[in-house]
Design a protein around this motif. Structure first.
Motif, PDB file in Angstrom:
ATOM      1  N   UNK A 132       0.825  -1.204   0.000  1.00 44.57           N
ATOM      2  CA  UNK A 132       0.000   0.000   0.000  1.00 44.57           C
ATOM      3  C   UNK A 132       0.864   1.261   0.000  1.00 44.57           C
ATOM      4  N   UNK A 133       2.002   1.215   0.669  1.00 45.05           N
ATOM      5  CA  UNK A 133       2.892   2.369   0.703  1.00 45.05           C
ATOM      6  C   UNK A 133       3.447   2.702  -0.682  1.00 45.05           C
ATOM      7  N   UNK A 134       3.494   1.698  -1.554  1.00 50.16           N
ATOM      8  CA  UNK A 134       3.998   1.905  -2.911  1.00 50.16           C
ATOM      9  C   UNK A 134       2.891   2.298  -3.883  1.00 50.16           C
ATOM     10  N   UNK A 135       1.689   1.764  -3.661  1.00 50.17           N
ATOM     11  CA  UNK A 135       0.556   1.982  -4.567  1.00 50.17           C
ATOM     12  C   UNK A 135      -0.693   1.735  -3.726  1.00 50.17           C
ATOM     13  N   UNK A 136      -1.463   2.792  -3.496  1.00 44.56           N
ATOM     14  CA  UNK A 136      -2.504   2.720  -2.481  1.00 44.56           C
ATOM     15  C   UNK A 136      -3.623   1.746  -2.835  1.00 44.56           C
ATOM     16  N   UNK A 137      -4.228   1.213  -1.790  1.00 43.43           N
ATOM     17  CA  UNK A 137      -5.375   0.326  -1.923  1.00 43.43           C
ATOM     18  C   UNK A 137      -6.607   1.142  -2.320  1.00 43.43           C
ATOM     19  N   UNK A 138      -7.416   0.565  -3.228  1.00 47.02           N
ATOM     20  CA  UNK A 138      -8.718   1.147  -3.554  1.00 47.02           C
ATOM     21  C   UNK A 138      -9.601   0.001  -4.030  1.00 47.02           C
ATOM     22  N   UNK A 139     -10.650  -0.310  -3.238  1.00 49.73           N
ATOM     23  CA  UNK A 139     -11.536  -1.433  -3.564  1.00 49.73           C
ATOM     24  C   UNK A 139     -12.976  -1.013  -3.284  1.00 49.73           C
ATOM     25  N   UNK A 140     -13.835  -0.914  -4.295  1.00 50.14           N
ATOM     26  CA  UNK A 140     -15.241  -0.580  -4.049  1.00 50.14           C
ATOM     27  C   UNK A 140     -15.982  -1.729  -3.361  1.00 50.14           C
ATOM     28  N   UNK A 141     -16.995  -1.367  -2.609  1.00 50.23           N
ATOM     29  CA  UNK A 141     -17.774  -2.362  -1.876  1.00 50.23           C
ATOM     30  C   UNK A 141     -18.436  -3.378  -2.820  1.00 50.23           C
ATOM     31  N   UNK A 142     -18.902  -2.924  -3.975  1.00 49.33           N
ATOM     32  CA  UNK A 142     -19.581  -3.833  -4.898  1.00 49.33           C
ATOM     33  C   UNK A 142     -18.644  -4.922  -5.404  1.00 49.33           C
ATOM     34  N   UNK A 143     -17.368  -4.607  -5.527  1.00 54.53           N
ATOM     35  CA  UNK A 143     -16.379  -5.603  -5.960  1.00 54.53           C
ATOM     36  C   UNK A 143     -15.995  -6.502  -4.790  1.00 54.53           C
ATOM     37  N   UNK A 144     -15.850  -5.910  -3.616  1.00 53.09           N
ATOM     38  CA  UNK A 144     -15.529  -6.672  -2.410  1.00 53.09           C
ATOM     39  C   UNK A 144     -16.575  -7.760  -2.157  1.00 53.09           C
ATOM     40  N   UNK A 145     -17.836  -7.449  -2.449  1.00 47.56           N
ATOM     41  CA  UNK A 145     -18.934  -8.371  -2.157  1.00 47.56           C
ATOM     42  C   UNK A 145     -18.837  -9.672  -2.942  1.00 47.56           C
ATOM     43  N   UNK A 146     -18.043  -9.689  -4.026  1.00 49.40           N
ATOM     44  CA  UNK A 146     -17.906 -10.903  -4.843  1.00 49.40           C
ATOM     45  C   UNK A 146     -16.722 -11.771  -4.408  1.00 49.40           C
ATOM     46  N   UNK A 147     -16.007 -11.358  -3.367  1.00 50.09           N
ATOM     47  CA  UNK A 147     -14.845 -12.108  -2.897  1.00 50.09           C
ATOM     48  C   UNK A 147     -15.246 -13.102  -1.813  1.00 50.09           C
ATOM     49  N   UNK A 148     -14.466 -14.176  -1.688  1.00 51.28           N
ATOM     50  CA  UNK A 148     -14.720 -15.201  -0.676  1.00 51.28           C
ATOM     51  C   UNK A 148     -14.019 -14.820   0.623  1.00 51.28           C
ATOM     52  N   UNK A 149     -14.750 -14.562   1.694  1.00 45.25           N
ATOM     53  CA  UNK A 149     -14.108 -14.221   2.972  1.00 45.25           C
ATOM     54  C   UNK A 149     -13.193 -15.346   3.444  1.00 45.25           C
ATOM     55  N   UNK A 150     -12.084 -14.944   4.038  1.00 45.64           N
ATOM     56  CA  UNK A 150     -11.157 -15.908   4.612  1.00 45.64           C
ATOM     57  C   UNK A 150     -10.294 -16.636   3.621  1.00 45.64           C
ATOM     58  N   UNK A 151     -10.352 -16.276   2.345  1.00 42.70           N
ATOM     59  CA  UNK A 151      -9.588 -16.979   1.315  1.00 42.70           C
ATOM     60  C   UNK A 151      -8.593 -16.034   0.652  1.00 42.70           C
ATOM     61  N   UNK A 152      -7.327 -16.062   1.061  1.00 36.89           N
ATOM     62  CA  UNK A 152      -6.336 -15.158   0.465  1.00 36.89           C
ATOM     63  C   UNK A 152      -6.011 -15.486  -0.978  1.00 36.89           C
TER      64      UNK A 152
END
Length: 325
Positions: A37-57
């Motif tokens: 993040x220090x090199x290139x900041x995080x940016x993730x919209x909630x609508x995209x986050x909602x399609x991810x599997x929790x707990x799965x890196x």
């Protein structure tokens, strides 16, 4: 009140710790997320986050946006400007690499920061024209009758307001020799509400032939809201194409690529390009060797009809077009 998509854009996750917490990632991932993040900041919209599997890196959507400590490890040949775009910027906000078409940086912003982005080091501050400066930039197009296509890019062009985009497209369609308008965007995927009435109003009215190139790397990105957004764009007379990047650990299997092509076509989108990774500093851990890339696409030809097999290409600085592999 701002449009719904602007509120979602403003509310995107910008903190790596929050991203890890929201997805229930083990503390093991936190230091790397902070370092990247220090090199290139995080940016993730909630609508995209909602399609991810929790707990799965290893989730293929999360892997595209999760910062890692690997981004700080230097890699031979991976540089800040891998496509040498600085050498092809004759006017503010204008990139002219290929005959017959030019690229306009319509917005310096993105709705999502993909970790492999070839413009993660791009000097957007030097390429964000005011309206007066846009007029000077557009003079370059007016004076060159060989230019037939204007490509709106960024950043993401749809991160700009509809008022600004309508103004710019109005100026473009007044140039007689321009016939096509192309937009390269990820916003209808990561925030499908971006495809609203205001967008469809100016896009549907232009005399220019309209092509919208989405950027989708994995079938899991396409949920019902994305399908609905694509349907609205097609109803407005927009040709929909997709370009992907071949990414290690995300879509580097024949099954993943085949599922993506099938899902794209179900959504009314035609697979266009499959890019090998541009060698941008900070993204070497996503690289897939060329021989493996060729094998994957050869396997796709055995599984899919030809119109669902994207063209495997590399962009080589100085070449007149994308180079097939």
């Amino acid at each position: 009140m701002p449009p719904a998509w602007q509120a979602q854009l403003a509310g995107a996750i910008r903190d790596p710790a929050e991203l890890c917490r929201r997805l229930g990632l083990d503390a093991h991932w936190h230091p790397g997320a902070e370092a990247g993040h220090a090199l290139f900041e995080v940016r993730v919209p909630e609508a995209f986050l909602a399609r991810m599997r929790p707990g799965d890196p290893t989730d293929p959507l999360l892997r595209q946006v999760l910062p890692l400590g690997d981004e700080a490890v230097p890699a031979l040949g991976f540089v800040a400007d891998p496509l040498q775009e600085a050498a092809h910027t004759p006017a503010r906000g204008l990139i002219h690499k290929y005959a017959g078409r030019v690229l306009l940086i319509a917005s310096p912003a993105c709705a999502v920061n993909c970790r492999y982005c070839f413009r993660r080091h791009f000097p957007y501050g030097d390429n964000a024209p005011s309206r007066a400066q846009w007029e000077a930039t557009l003079d370059t197009l007016r004076d060159d009758p060989t230019i037939r296509e204007a490509i709106l890019s960024g950043g993401d062009p749809l991160a700009a307001s509809d008022r600004q985009l309508a103004w710019l497209v109005n100026r473009l369609e007044a140039i007689p020799h321009l016939t096509r308008l192309r937009l390269h965007t990820r916003l209808p995927v990561v925030i499908p509400d971006r495809v609203d009435d205001a967008l469809l109003d100016w896009l549907g009215k232009t005399r220019l032939q309209k092509v919208l190139v989405l950027h989708i790397n994995h079938a899991n990105e396409i949920d019902d809201t994305v399908v609905a957004a694509c349907a609205r764009l097609k109803a407005a007379g927009v040709t929909l194409l997709n370009q992907s990047v071949l990414l290690r650990g995300i879509n580097d299997s024949r099954d993943a690529l085949a599922a993506l092509s099938e899902r794209l076509f179900e959504a009314g989108v035609l697979p266009y390009y499959l890019h090998v990774l541009d060698p941008v500093a900070g993204a070497a851990h996503f690289d897939v060797p060329d021989d493996q890339a060729r094998e994957l696409v050869a396997g796709l030809r055995d599984m899919l009809p030809g119109f669902l097999v994207p063209r495997l290409v590399r962009e080589i600085p100085g070449e007149g077009s994308k180079t097939p592999l």
